[in-house]
Design an enzyme around this catalytic site. Structure first.
Site, PDB file in Angstrom:
ATOM      1  N   ASP A  16     -27.030 -42.585  -9.939  1.00  0.00           N
ATOM      2  CA  ASP A  16     -27.378 -42.751 -11.337  1.00  0.00           C
ATOM      3  C   ASP A  16     -27.733 -41.357 -11.854  1.00  0.00           C
ATOM      4  OD1 ASP A  16     -28.158 -44.189 -13.758  1.00  0.00           O
ATOM      5  OD2 ASP A  16     -30.190 -43.650 -13.175  1.00  0.00           O
ATOM      6  N   ASP A  18     -29.721 -40.421 -15.280  1.00  0.00           N
ATOM      7  CA  ASP A  18     -31.029 -40.295 -15.930  1.00  0.00           C
ATOM      8  C   ASP A  18     -32.113 -40.943 -15.074  1.00  0.00           C
ATOM      9  OD1 ASP A  18     -29.327 -39.316 -17.878  1.00  0.00           O
ATOM     10  OD2 ASP A  18     -29.560 -41.022 -19.212  1.00  0.00           O
TER      11      ASP A  18
END
Length: 190
Positions: A16, A18
């Site tokens: 991922d 953020d």
């Protein structure tokens, strides 16, 4: 394009963005504000040195919401790549979902959906069973269960919100990306 033979399929670390690699400021739309999380550059460099693919898969509903333009997303992506290069690291690819189900309707690419992982497989020939999903939300690691790999939730970003649920589902929960990568590399077959 014919499928990649099993003997040359590659392992990937699906990351991922953020809250896992960069600071999570909500809807990241200003490249000048992008900051790597502590240790993230070295963690990605360790993935690179181990010969694993480092692939970002990210939900970016801010695009559907009109908070982020595609150009702003691309600017944040480029700035992330630039900061990682300064740390001797690189990402092999970025895949993103621009949808928000309540605005643009359901889609197959929004995590925990698996379309973007299938797209990565089509591009690289990935051995999902030997791959790892790392992120700060349960939806970031749930595709590991669907595709047969390993999921690790990090407590950076919004990881605290999903830590208990991740443990209940049997996912490992660790402090940060560096710790997650250390776990991946220590358990990788030699």
């Amino acid at each position: 394009m014919p499928p990649t033979p099993p003997s040359i399929r590659r392992s990937a670390v699906f990351l991922d963005r953020d809250g896992t690699i960069i600071e999570d400021e909500g809807y990241a739309n200003d490249p000048a504000r992008v900051q790597l999380l502590p240790g993230a550059g070295e963690a990605v460099a360790r993935i690179n040195r181990a010969g694993l693919l480092a692939v970002v898969v990210t939900n970016q509903s801010g695009i559907a919401r009109g908070i982020i333009t595609p150009a702003q997303y691309e600017g944040v992506e480029a700035r992330t790549d630039e900061l990682l290069r300064k740390e001797g690291a690189h990402l092999d690819a970025h895949f993103f979902c621009p949808h928000a189900p309540e605005i643009s309707g359901p889609c197959e690419c929004r995590k925990p959906g698996i379309k973007l992982y299938r797209d990565a497989d089509a591009r690289f020939g990935i051995d999902f069973a030997r791959s790892v999903w790392i992120g700060d939300r349960l939806r970031d690691v749930q595709p590991a269960r669907t595709l047969g790999g390993t999921g690790i939730l990090v407590l950076t970003g919004q990881g605290d919100l999903d830590a208990d649920a991740a443990r209940v589902e049997g996912f490992q929960v660790v402090a940060d990306l560096g710790t997650a990568v250390g776990s991946v590399l220590s358990s990788a077959p030699r």
